[in-house]
Write an enzyme that holds these catalytic residues in place. Sequence first.
Site, mmCIF file in Angstrom:
data_model
loop_
_atom_site.group_PDB
_atom_site.id
_atom_site.type_symbol
_atom_site.label_atom_id
_atom_site.label_comp_id
_atom_site.label_asym_id
_atom_site.label_seq_id
_atom_site.Cartn_x
_atom_site.Cartn_y
_atom_site.Cartn_z
ATOM 1 N N VAL A 125 -3.300 8.068 -15.584
ATOM 2 C CA VAL A 125 -3.884 7.552 -14.356
ATOM 3 C C VAL A 125 -2.822 7.357 -13.285
ATOM 4 C CG1 VAL A 125 -3.636 5.129 -15.029
ATOM 5 C CG2 VAL A 125 -5.436 5.793 -13.437
ATOM 6 N N SER A 129 8.436 7.172 -11.654
ATOM 7 C CA SER A 129 9.759 7.715 -11.944
ATOM 8 C C SER A 129 10.257 7.365 -13.329
ATOM 9 C CB SER A 129 10.759 7.203 -10.903
ATOM 10 O OG SER A 129 10.763 5.780 -10.883
ATOM 11 N N ASP A 282 9.755 -5.104 -7.158
ATOM 12 C CA ASP A 282 9.402 -3.696 -6.944
ATOM 13 C C ASP A 282 8.015 -3.631 -6.303
ATOM 14 O OD1 ASP A 282 9.947 -1.022 -6.992
ATOM 15 O OD2 ASP A 282 9.398 -0.695 -9.076
#
Length: 520
Positions: A125, A129, A282
């Site tokens: 889905v 990286s 992040d």
Amino acid sequence: MRFVARLLVILWTVWRFGLDDLALSGLQRRRFQLLRRLTRLGRRWQEPRGVRLRLALERLGPIFVKFGQVLSTRRDLLPADVAQELARLQDRVPPFPAALSRAMVERAFGQPLEALFASFDAEPVASASIAQVHFAVLKDGREVAVKVLRPGMLDVIDDDLALMRRMAAWVERFSADGRRLKPREVVAEFDMYLHDELDLVREAANAAQLRRNMDGLGLVMVPEMHWALCSSEVIVMERMKGVPISQRTMLEQAGVDIKKLARDGVTIFFTQVFRDGFFHADMHPGNIQVSLEPATFGRYVALDFGIIGTLTEVDKDYLAQNFIAFFQRDYKRVAELHIASGWVPPETRVDVLESAVRAVCEPHFDRPLKDISLGQVLMRLFQTSRRFNVEIQPQLVLLQKTLLNVEGLGRQLDPELDLWATAKPFLERWMHEQVGWPAFNKQLQKEAPRFAQLLPALPRLLHDALKAQARRGGDAELRALVRELRHTNRLLSGLLWGAAGFALGVALAWVAARFLGVGP
């Protein structure tokens, strides 16, 4: 040899995708444009510049993809076509084969896939990286997300980090500015966080901690981990359902209050940073969704906890004081804090640094976020920091990156968002809790167990220390200490007797007034 080989790969990728042409196109001086025309000889590219940049970053590996992810949130600094392409790096990195993903899951848990799940979607889905995610259903019917680490990542990252360390050493060796920016320490921080991200058990633990921290806030949801199905290469977590935060039109059609969503994002960030000292580092749009479920409508959904930032109490206090000083336009206080913290040399004149900070920040207050060019602010601050030899603090690099992410998200959601006005009440309340009676009471409770252990032993420890001092020939020091103790005792006795006499006098006066009819 691996270092040289990797450097050649990077240079070849830059040449192949024409990144040198992209860099030179932004330099208007005649000699740079002449160099650009020379390097273009014999080279032609079919793809647009944004596509070439994205493909180059994907080819170079996870560190460069991370760099592209951060850039993708800065639509005020990048052309629209480039930013749109880099946004594809957030969760659309080419996936690795489904058969390999299946084999890694079975190897991690030592069982066939059919024994672990009632169903498992072979098509990922999301593919990023570091890892890719598959949806699945457990045997008991619960929907889960299965995150699988990309194979062979460690060698690639180690090669890139070795290259970055070498380049950082060169920068420090040949550049005075480089030594001030501490590139080797920054690379070391990046190294630590990237290797942490490669251990998915650590990510699961980060998620569990963040879930506990955010439990009472009511603004953000964090998936629950299924610890029986967590390993360093594969983790299984609660499936979260939401709409990507970048899909603003879809959110508006569903009835989500976009302006409130932008303010909530700022509140979440500052809560994680200043209350907990433990923050999601992040926060690009690929990792943030919004719930449309009736029970949790409009809440943030946080994903991907591989990179988490932490701050000490000293860091939090210093940052909060700086933020408040900025909000109050107290530039003298900002200058004093920089000098007191050691960020600038102690001989720096406060008034000169104050004037420089004011010149950078004052033009940008009282303006909506859409009218502020963060690129210009950062450039001016960099020039100022160079003038005053400001030392970059590596432990705050992640915080700086996350603040850029948060501002980028805020800009996409509500260009009129006033970041300062949203954050100021939170920080003022936090500072009151840190320096007032609640902070003292909290610290006293925290230290109480230690006091309970130390206080009964204090007379014995003092006696042992005095005996040891006497054995070492410290008679003179011991006699001086005894004299000081006697003097202190006399002072304390006098104070106590004086207080007792005053209290007795007050009591007698009250009795006389009550029973003898003296006074009003």
